[in-house]
Write an enzyme that holds these catalytic residues in place. Structure first.
Site, PDB file in Angstrom:
ATOM      1  CG  ASP A 136     -28.526  -9.817   7.980  1.00  0.00           C
ATOM      2  OD1 ASP A 136     -28.250 -10.931   8.455  1.00  0.00           O
ATOM      3  OD2 ASP A 136     -29.597  -9.588   7.382  1.00  0.00           O
ATOM      4  CE1 TYR A 138     -28.244 -12.008  -0.381  1.00  0.00           C
ATOM      5  CE2 TYR A 138     -26.253 -12.156  -1.706  1.00  0.00           C
ATOM      6  CZ  TYR A 138     -27.628 -12.046  -1.618  1.00  0.00           C
ATOM      7  OH  TYR A 138     -28.381 -11.959  -2.771  1.00  0.00           O
ATOM      8  CG  HIS A 143     -31.051 -15.908   0.519  1.00  0.00           C
ATOM      9  ND1 HIS A 143     -32.378 -15.604   0.313  1.00  0.00           N
ATOM     10  CD2 HIS A 143     -30.440 -14.728   0.780  1.00  0.00           C
ATOM     11  CE1 HIS A 143     -32.555 -14.294   0.459  1.00  0.00           C
ATOM     12  NE2 HIS A 143     -31.395 -13.743   0.730  1.00  0.00           N
ATOM     13  NE  ARG A 152     -27.185 -10.840 -10.699  1.00  0.00           N
ATOM     14  CZ  ARG A 152     -27.541 -10.466  -9.475  1.00  0.00           C
ATOM     15  NH1 ARG A 152     -28.090  -9.285  -9.263  1.00  0.00           N
ATOM     16  NH2 ARG A 152     -27.362 -11.281  -8.445  1.00  0.00           N
ATOM     17  CD  GLU A 208     -34.068 -11.288   4.584  1.00  0.00           C
ATOM     18  OE1 GLU A 208     -33.162 -11.024   5.402  1.00  0.00           O
ATOM     19  OE2 GLU A 208     -34.018 -10.976   3.380  1.00  0.00           O
ATOM     20  CD  GLU A 210     -31.024 -12.955   8.374  1.00  0.00           C
ATOM     21  OE1 GLU A 210     -30.043 -12.671   9.089  1.00  0.00           O
ATOM     22  OE2 GLU A 210     -31.451 -12.224   7.452  1.00  0.00           O
ATOM     23  CG  ASP A 242     -32.863  -8.664   8.596  1.00  0.00           C
ATOM     24  OD1 ASP A 242     -32.964  -7.764   9.444  1.00  0.00           O
ATOM     25  OD2 ASP A 242     -32.283  -8.513   7.510  1.00  0.00           O
ATOM     26  NE  ARG A 246     -37.746  -9.900   0.756  1.00  0.00           N
ATOM     27  CZ  ARG A 246     -36.585 -10.251   1.294  1.00  0.00           C
ATOM     28  NH1 ARG A 246     -35.515  -9.468   1.168  1.00  0.00           N
ATOM     29  NH2 ARG A 246     -36.497 -11.367   1.984  1.00  0.00           N
ATOM     30  CD  GLN A 249     -33.960  -6.075   0.042  1.00  0.00           C
ATOM     31  OE1 GLN A 249     -34.949  -6.596   0.545  1.00  0.00           O
ATOM     32  NE2 GLN A 249     -32.796  -6.699  -0.044  1.00  0.00           N
ATOM     33  CE1 TYR A 253     -31.224  -3.467  -5.833  1.00  0.00           C
ATOM     34  CE2 TYR A 253     -29.183  -4.266  -4.899  1.00  0.00           C
ATOM     35  CZ  TYR A 253     -30.080  -4.225  -5.931  1.00  0.00           C
ATOM     36  OH  TYR A 253     -29.828  -4.942  -7.065  1.00  0.00           O
ATOM     37  CE  LYS A 262     -32.901  -6.794   3.989  1.00  0.00           C
ATOM     38  NZ  LYS A 262     -33.148  -8.237   4.062  1.00  0.00           N
ATOM     39  CB  THR A 266     -33.963  -7.137  13.325  1.00  0.00           C
ATOM     40  OG1 THR A 266     -33.693  -6.335  12.184  1.00  0.00           O
ATOM     41  CG2 THR A 266     -33.254  -8.475  13.211  1.00  0.00           C
ATOM     42  CB  THR A 369     -32.501 -15.334   3.757  1.00  0.00           C
ATOM     43  OG1 THR A 369     -32.942 -14.000   4.001  1.00  0.00           O
ATOM     44  CG2 THR A 369     -33.701 -16.247   3.617  1.00  0.00           C
ATOM     45  CD  GLU A 383     -34.730 -17.549  -1.086  1.00  0.00           C
ATOM     46  OE1 GLU A 383     -34.368 -18.712  -1.326  1.00  0.00           O
ATOM     47  OE2 GLU A 383     -34.323 -16.914  -0.088  1.00  0.00           O
TER      48      GLU A 383
END
Lengths: 435, 435
Positions: A136, A138, A143, A152, A208, A210, A242, A246, A249, A253, A262, A266, A369, A383
């Site tokens: 997968d 990114y 996204h 951040r 997600e 995708e 996917d 959250r 995760q 992670y 995850k 899927t 995503t 999001e």
């Protein structure tokens, strides 16, 4: 080299399968996507079909009736397999030859033959291939930016993003076909207001949006695939959901990436739309800003920059149990486009093999995503609801921060371009199981 | 429930295969590990063998000669397969029954029969199973601490480490059997003194000393495996070298974890030492300090705490091309023990399935680099050379920060316990290809 537009894309072509000529079908004769189906009320094992209108062209039936006999024997054998892997392994010349043959077989002028058709409503659609490895990416910068901002705000994109097509290895065993119900997973999670984690059902179940790509011809371990050869190794695309937890995760992670958040499921759409079918919908790769760094040479080719993009309009629909009870149509949560990707499919594949990693026919890699940069284009609830802080209100008055039992998520995609017949990707659908 | 110690572990048992009775063999009659071999000079396809001394017991030959006929037909069929997957799928009762049968077949008192043996020197050893998914854990707290210190001297362990058996999905396609040469991968890397990355051969090629576990009986998607059931799903162990490119890893791994820095190759030892064979070498799980948090209930069982550990002595040997030229014996780089793991194999499996992820027979999960907490026990060069800053001097005077062309890395493991015959894991060997 991308696939050429040829007679199979002729907008005047029509099929003797009448439903394939209707304006709203995903599967006109210009599409011809491959899948694996199991006919109900028949003892046959699952085998290859081609979607045409609301019907499936049964390739094994075609072979038995001598309708494939102009094709090389190895290709006929691949058409009768129980997965698409053998066909995928044969590479571009075989895919193209088969496409030309099927286009002729199904067009108006050929004698209609109900013996080679199975109604989609009488068939169960299975996974298209035995997926050896699932990766997968990114690859949507919007996204990555949207998610980065949540964590951040001042520095959403990490320093490597514009250089590296970031990806992680996914779990192949838990890939399921459209229609499979999804069980809410348990897992460790540590809410900010607690000092220690708990093990409990996820409270932040997400989808997600995708697009996945099946590898066609593979490469040997230790060999790489140059950016100019990459298209020769791409078989076709499907839609991928996917599913993600959250809260699990966020806690698990660091430092090795997402794992159990995850790997519980899927979902794939059942029809693989070939690169040949997508030829009219190719366009430029992502337009980088002048401040963006140059693409490193191993990922750079002028032909990929000019035709590496693929315009696929995408949308996510949600219906709750209550909405279905009250006969309220699914709510469209977002609209996006596959052309928004910072990296092309060819760049993803070339990067993947750049260390000599062997990609096998039927391996799947997905985009990550897909989000645009405007409101309503975000490809997941994380999001859309800003990590649950801005819930969505459904037509029933229900609110959603994340998914609840009975929610059904449907991904859809289609390609349209002036002068060409619109083609669709079919549906990628999953419902959260009632516990 | 761990496997019981039974008559097959009797230290007085001896085999009619004389080499199995020598003190230095990895494969006495008390071991009986399974693998897949291809006999040279024979047209047979690869099939299952059992290591015994310097010989391989050929299970297909046994079946053809009626030497398995006391076993159920399904088990006989599994013994004649081209991979171990079917045998793994049959679960504990089948493994145990086969072990008892083989122990009797090979012991002194049975008529020696050269027709069921193939000399190891006449055979090529292949991967034991079709590995659907490969998962790599991070279960050595000393490794996690040593590596963490290189990046975060004041805070080496992340807050989740003592709660979560951290892992990432690995790449299954690039798993290779012992003896496969390893090509130095290219990849993106950004040295600290540069502002932009380059794409070049890795300059920080490393090995990782690990122990892998093959899944036996699987679980369905959506089902979990409780910690008390976990042992029923463990088939056996092998040695794993998870080759790593540290410069590629450092640049690519945020935020989704290691990808191309690992997927260029992973080497396995060829013989799967069953959990039944390991029964005498079980011991307590890792002893946590009083400051460590309690184990969450889904990973906690008193029987796993008392017998979940497995004592396997491990070592890493290195020989350079020059050392081999000058007939200098390989240098031992480190010694460690599998019992140093913060999480037991059962805890790794239970955690893996705790979100409903389906584990299939033949799936592989590995421990992550195994390091102890003393000098000379670190399981990779990143730790041993402190990221290359403290190179190792070889007996030839050559120095090594990381691996160079011609270097051969050999992992070895063995179990010994008073009152029992020592058993070995065989070798996991790979040489960096000359370019």
């Amino acid at each position: 080299m991308t696939c050429a537009i040829d007679f199979t894309h002729d907008p005047n072509l029509r099929s003797w399968v009448h439903s394939a000529n209707q304006a709203d079908t995903d599967f006109p004769i210009q599409n011809l996507p491959f899948g694996i189906f199991q006919a109900q009320n028949r003892s046959e094992t699952p085998h290859i079909g081609v979607a045409i209108g609301d019907q499936i062209l049964d390739l094994m039936a075609c072979q038995k009736l001598g309708r494939l006999e102009e094709l090389p024997e190895a290709l006929q054998a691949a058409c009768c397999a129980s997965t698409l892997n053998s066909l995928m392994a044969m590479g571009k010349p075989a895919s193209l030859r088969l496409r030309h043959h099927l286009s002729q077989l199904l067009r108006v002028g050929q004698a209609p033959d109900s013996r080679i058709l199975v109604s989609m409503s009488d068939a169960q659609l299975l996974l298209p291939a035995t997926i050896g490895d699932y990766t997968d990416f990114y690859a949507s910068i919007f996204h990555a930016t949207n998610v980065g901002k949540l964590f951040r705000p001042d520095n959403p994109l990490l320093p490597n993003y514009k250089y590296v097509p970031i990806a992680y290895h996914g779990r192949a065993s838990s890939i399921v076909p459209t229609g499979t119900s999804i069980k809410r997973p348990h897992g460790q999670q540590k809410p900010a207001n607690r000092s220690t984690p708990t093990f409990a059902p996820t409270q932040m179940l997400d989808y997600e949006l995708e697009v996945g790509c099946f590898v066609g011809k593979g490469n040997d371990l230790g060999d790489t695939i140059s950016i100019d050869q990459a298209e020769d190794h791409l078989f076709g695309l499907c839609l991928v959901n996917d599913w993600s937890a959250r809260d699990i995760q966020a806690w698990e992670y660091q430092p090795l990436g997402p794992f159990l958040s995850k790997s519980f499921a899927t979902t794939l759409s059942p029809w693989v739309v070939t690169m040949e079918a997508l030829a009219p919908f190719r366009g430029t790769a992502f337009t980088r800003s002048v401040d963006d760094p140059p693409i490193l040479p191993y990922l750079m080719s002028s032909s990929n920059q000019s035709t590496g993009g693929i315009s696929i309009k995408l949308e996510v629909m949600l219906s709750s149990a209550k909405m279905r009870q009250e006969n309220i149509a699914p709510l469209r949560l977002s609209q996006s486009n596959f052309q928004h990707m910072y990296w092309t499919v060819a760049q993803m594949l070339t990067h993947h093999a750049s260390n000599g990693c062997n990609l096998r026919p039927g391996d799947l890699f997905s985009s990550g995503t897909i989000s645009g940069n405007e409101t309503g284009t975000q490809g997941c609830l994380l999001e859309l609801t800003q990590r649950g802080t801005q819930p969505i209100t459904l037509p029933t008055g229900e609110v959603r921060s994340f998914l609840v039992e009975g929610d059904e998520v449907t991904l859809q995609g289609y390609c349209e371009e002036k002068g060409y017949v619109k083609i669709g990707m079919g549906q990628c659908q999953g419902r959260i199981a009632q516990t």
